[in-house]
Design a protein around this motif. Structure first.
Motif, mmCIF file in Angstrom:
data_model
loop_
_atom_site.group_PDB
_atom_site.id
_atom_site.type_symbol
_atom_site.label_atom_id
_atom_site.label_comp_id
_atom_site.label_asym_id
_atom_site.label_seq_id
_atom_site.Cartn_x
_atom_site.Cartn_y
_atom_site.Cartn_z
ATOM 1 N N VAL A 120 96.958 33.418 -3.394
ATOM 2 C CA VAL A 120 97.482 33.762 -4.436
ATOM 3 C C VAL A 120 98.508 32.681 -5.163
ATOM 4 O O VAL A 120 99.604 32.622 -4.311
ATOM 5 N N GLY A 121 98.630 32.052 -6.139
ATOM 6 C CA GLY A 121 99.625 31.351 -6.537
ATOM 7 C C GLY A 121 99.553 29.831 -6.320
ATOM 8 O O GLY A 121 100.190 28.918 -6.832
ATOM 9 N N THR A 122 98.814 29.564 -5.168
ATOM 10 C CA THR A 122 98.812 28.030 -5.031
ATOM 11 C C THR A 122 97.837 27.414 -5.986
ATOM 12 O O THR A 122 96.731 27.865 -6.710
ATOM 13 N N PRO A 123 97.908 26.024 -6.403
ATOM 14 C CA PRO A 123 97.088 25.368 -7.115
ATOM 15 C C PRO A 123 95.636 25.310 -6.592
ATOM 16 O O PRO A 123 95.093 25.228 -5.435
ATOM 17 N N LEU A 124 94.683 25.700 -7.591
ATOM 18 C CA LEU A 124 93.369 25.539 -7.341
ATOM 19 C C LEU A 124 93.067 24.282 -6.774
ATOM 20 O O LEU A 124 91.932 24.263 -5.800
ATOM 21 N N ARG A 125 93.336 23.258 -7.214
ATOM 22 C CA ARG A 125 93.034 21.839 -6.820
ATOM 23 C C ARG A 125 93.250 21.648 -5.250
ATOM 24 O O ARG A 125 92.429 21.202 -4.583
ATOM 25 N N THR A 126 94.246 22.181 -4.790
ATOM 26 C CA THR A 126 94.411 22.136 -3.345
ATOM 27 C C THR A 126 93.533 22.808 -2.381
ATOM 28 O O THR A 126 93.014 22.158 -1.544
ATOM 29 N N ALA A 127 93.030 24.098 -2.904
ATOM 30 C CA ALA A 127 92.052 24.533 -2.167
ATOM 31 C C ALA A 127 90.820 24.147 -2.301
ATOM 32 O O ALA A 127 90.103 23.948 -1.265
ATOM 33 N N LEU A 128 90.396 23.482 -3.465
ATOM 34 C CA LEU A 128 89.091 22.713 -3.672
ATOM 35 C C LEU A 128 88.950 21.600 -2.940
ATOM 36 O O LEU A 128 87.942 21.228 -2.331
ATOM 37 N N VAL A 129 90.096 20.691 -2.705
ATOM 38 C CA VAL A 129 89.997 19.533 -2.013
ATOM 39 C C VAL A 129 89.753 19.793 -0.485
ATOM 40 O O VAL A 129 88.909 19.209 0.117
ATOM 41 N N CYS A 130 90.230 20.985 0.042
ATOM 42 C CA CYS A 130 90.079 21.311 1.431
ATOM 43 C C CYS A 130 88.502 21.843 1.690
ATOM 44 O O CYS A 130 87.921 21.354 2.283
ATOM 45 N N LEU A 131 88.383 22.673 0.635
ATOM 46 C CA LEU A 131 86.875 23.463 0.803
ATOM 47 C C LEU A 131 85.815 22.276 0.596
ATOM 48 O O LEU A 131 84.802 22.545 1.238
#
Length: 87
Positions: free
Chosen positions: A48-59
């Motif tokens: 929670v709190g991290t940028p959505l983009r960071t998570a999506l790039v990895c996933l």
């Protein structure tokens, strides 16, 4: 007697996101999430709190194998995304 094979389960990641309404063009940030199964190798980026983009790039990296199933914007500043990986 035939052996029963175990069915491989799918991995699901549901991310709720929001933006700061007071700052124009603020980044979408994870406001809540739920993982069913595994989110490896992206578990450290799903907080929670991290940028959505960071998570999506990895996933969405080809090695991870996740694909977006649903992307819904619920208001001008919030929404959710559901990702699925079939093993």
């Amino acid at each position: 007697m035939a052996r029963a094979k175990a069915v491989r389960q799918t991995d699901l990641v549901l991310i709720s996101w929001s933006q700061n309404p007071l700052v124009s063009r603020s980044p979408r940030r994870i406001s809540a999430l739920r993982v069913i199964g595994s989110s490896f190798p992206c578990s450290d980026r799903l907080t929670v709190g991290t940028p959505l983009r960071t998570a999506l790039v990895c996933l969405l990296n080809a090695d991870s194998g996740f694909k977006i199933v649903v992307w819904k914007q619920t208001s001008g500043i919030s929404g959710y995304v559901l990702l699925q990986r079939k093993r």
